[in-house]
Motif scaffolding. Structure first.
Motif, PDB file in Angstrom:
ATOM      1  N   ASN A   3      17.065 -45.108  -6.824  1.00 40.51           N
ATOM      2  CA  ASN A   3      17.767 -45.756  -5.711  1.00 40.51           C
ATOM      3  C   ASN A   3      17.465 -45.017  -4.414  1.00 40.51           C
ATOM      4  OD1 ASN A   3      18.768 -47.317  -7.712  1.00 40.51           O
ATOM      5  ND2 ASN A   3      20.831 -46.540  -7.606  1.00 40.51           N
ATOM      6  N   LYS A   4      17.436 -45.770  -3.336  1.00 42.00           N
ATOM      7  CA  LYS A   4      17.054 -45.211  -2.049  1.00 42.00           C
ATOM      8  C   LYS A   4      18.144 -45.438  -1.015  1.00 42.00           C
ATOM      9  CE  LYS A   4      12.340 -46.141  -3.118  1.00 42.00           C
ATOM     10  NZ  LYS A   4      11.029 -46.082  -2.748  1.00 42.00           N
ATOM     11  N   THR A   5      18.041 -44.708   0.086  1.00 42.44           N
ATOM     12  CA  THR A   5      18.876 -44.953   1.256  1.00 42.44           C
ATOM     13  C   THR A   5      17.978 -45.604   2.288  1.00 42.44           C
ATOM     14  OG1 THR A   5      20.250 -43.031   0.791  1.00 42.44           O
ATOM     15  CG2 THR A   5      20.321 -43.913   3.023  1.00 42.44           C
ATOM     16  N   PHE A  28      18.764 -55.467  -1.307  1.00 40.47           N
ATOM     17  CA  PHE A  28      18.712 -54.031  -1.577  1.00 40.47           C
ATOM     18  C   PHE A  28      20.034 -53.497  -2.111  1.00 40.47           C
ATOM     19  CE2 PHE A  28      15.059 -54.235   1.403  1.00 40.47           C
ATOM     20  CZ  PHE A  28      14.107 -53.693   0.548  1.00 40.47           C
ATOM     21  N   ASN A  33      20.948 -49.813  -3.938  1.00 36.32           N
ATOM     22  CA  ASN A  33      20.521 -48.902  -2.885  1.00 36.32           C
ATOM     23  C   ASN A  33      21.665 -48.694  -1.905  1.00 36.32           C
ATOM     24  OD1 ASN A  33      17.539 -48.505  -3.385  1.00 36.32           O
ATOM     25  ND2 ASN A  33      17.692 -50.729  -3.403  1.00 36.32           N
ATOM     26  N   LYS A  34      21.622 -47.600  -1.179  1.00 33.08           N
ATOM     27  CA  LYS A  34      22.585 -47.322  -0.124  1.00 33.08           C
ATOM     28  C   LYS A  34      21.964 -47.785   1.192  1.00 33.08           C
ATOM     29  CE  LYS A  34      25.392 -43.605   1.692  1.00 33.08           C
ATOM     30  NZ  LYS A  34      25.780 -42.211   1.553  1.00 33.08           N
ATOM     31  N   ASN A  57      28.664 -48.875  -0.582  1.00 29.57           N
ATOM     32  CA  ASN A  57      27.233 -48.592  -0.466  1.00 29.57           C
ATOM     33  C   ASN A  57      26.671 -48.833   0.928  1.00 29.57           C
ATOM     34  OD1 ASN A  57      26.996 -47.860  -3.149  1.00 29.57           O
ATOM     35  ND2 ASN A  57      26.636 -49.951  -3.810  1.00 29.57           N
TER      36      ASN A  57
END
Length: 89
Positions: A3-5, A28, A33-34, A57
């Motif tokens: 998971n990505k920001t 997303f 994802n954040k 999130n």
């Protein structure tokens, strides 16, 4: 996949920018994802309202908007454009 920001800076020049961006942001978020959203005024209000179920999130930042660059016609347009560009405060 990890998971990505993800940072989204959404233009406040009209709500169309926000409404066209929402499906991408939601995609997303569904993928866990954040999301960090930067915008201002009614655009930011719309995004906050529409994404409230993802509140854990999503982080929202309200930043001052760019000055309007579309002023004047002919030579005055370029004078105002120059003044807007050098006015960075």
């Amino acid at each position: 996949m990890k998971n990505k920001t993800i940072l989204f800076a959404v233009s406040s020049l009209g709500l169309g920018h926000a409404t066209r961006t929402l499906p991408i942001i939601k995609h997303f978020l569904i993928k866990k994802n954040k999301i960090i959203i930067v915008s201002t005024s009614k655009t930011l209000e719309l995004l906050k309202k529409d994404l409230k179920k993802y509140k854990n999130n999503v982080i929202f930042y309200d930043l001052k908007d760019y000055p309007k660059l579309e002023r004047g016609k002919g030579a005055m347009f370029y004078i105002y454009l120059f003044l807007d560009v050098i006015n960075t405060n």
